[in-house]
Design a protein around this motif. Sequence first.
Motif: not given
Lengths: 243, 303
Positions: B55, B57, B59
């Motif tokens: 994913n 950041t 995170r």
Amino acid sequence: MKQTVFTVTENRTIARNTCLMTLRGDTAAITSPGQFVNLRLEGRYLRRPISVCDLNGDCLTLIYKVVGGGTAQMRELKPGCSLDLLTGLGNGYDLSKSTDSPLLVGGGVGVPPLYLLSKSLAAAGRKVKAILGFNTRDEVFFEEEFSQICTEVVIATADGSYGKRGFVTDVMKEMTYGYFYTCGPEPMLKAIDKIAVTSGQFSFEERMGCGFGACMGCSCMTKYGSKRICRDGPVLTREEIIW
Amino acid sequence: MVNTSVTLCGIRLDNPIIPASGTFGFGYEFAELYDINLLGSLSIKGTTKEPRFGNPTPRIAECPSGMINSVGLQNPGAEAVLKEELPRLKRCFSKPIMANVSGFSTEEYVTTVERLDTEAQIGWFEINISCPNVHGGGMSFGTSSSAASSVVSAVRRATAKPLIIKLSPNVTDITEIAKACEAAGADGISLINTLLGMRIDLRRKKPVVANRMGGLSGPAVFPVALRMVWQVYEAVRLPIVGMGGVCSAEDVIEMMLAGATAVEVGAANLVDPFACRDIVRKLPEVMAQYGIQNLSDITGGAH
């Protein structure tokens, strides 16, 4: 990396919301300027990563900005307090890439790691220049300290209340240098990349879980694949960064 | 002398302590700090068929007594894990390891397990069914008994090694999922994965993590994890690997009394890189303190 208990020897405000803390302990794991420590605070689950500002034998200097609950708690620590630190984190700046005339560009709380770097570069016989950028006069710190090491130090404030009015990039455009090192907020780093005329190294900030490469919380994509800011960084070279 | 050894799905561990997947990389960062062979085993970074960056950041978000992460299963992919990471791990760890596998379709789970199955050091597969199913509208495999069951039976056909299914706590009744996994051929259950949570940054007035939500772990979740281990212990006959906020030898014993055969330690590794080593060292003393001779005797002892 080493886990060590340090003792706070000094902790004072040096500029608006900016504090300097000195600590005594085993600094053996700290091997280059630009590395950071990750410190544990009572009642806070995650450690706080703070860059190393200076190092003298077993004496470690950190400069931090009070931005939230954790750093506000740090400000209250009195000399004699013990702090659990992970030391020697991150890659740090690579001094071997420097030419004879490196330029250091720091913005706000990005200034501290450049101090130990300036000392190391000067010790290696380099003629170091520095541009230190702040929002306003009350936030300026370490002008005198840098002046003792660098051949030229220019302070820039965004509101013009001290030094040159404008951003560090406005000053950088006017200067000659053979290589550069920088640390500061990401918009500043991006702006520097747009105007820099040589190769250089950028130190990045990111929210971290562990600080030593285990959790992948602070990954970023580079031209050479994914890197962890905490372990493979925080210093990246201009050539590898994807903006 | 107390006996800390336990047996998990037929494989003996010197002690029940296993660093949890995603908090210990592939072990070698920690091997620089201490001899990781003192651990019972370790669960490797969740591996998927293809490399994943994960994913955006930020995170990570801090929480009271815990943290939220939305790393998003960043890993170099099954091929690189097999050819680069595991050979490197083998140089610093000689015991059977737990291969944590994730996927976004049943086919992905099967392919990854088939690829890793050739590695002799893998003692168990730990199948993370908390990932969204791309063919099932993004619903996590672990939130539906039928989706969980179909993954488990497909993976079951792909390996003869013990299959431990890692359950999501973000469900109405975790015992239903555990029972479905048991019926589909699982050899063990590990729980809990992280609890879905979030934090909002007051200055930006936006969620702290870029993905908005993430998984909560750390001591904050320990009582929830313990309760779920208890419930699953009563619902299935499979051995349980308990995890969620464990950070001391006392927590390990508590987890085992609730029904765990072995115990994973996760977030604690991130704030204290010596957490697992210290728990392993402290375990005999704490066992003696509570009059426990053989650790393997206490599993489910509180029921």
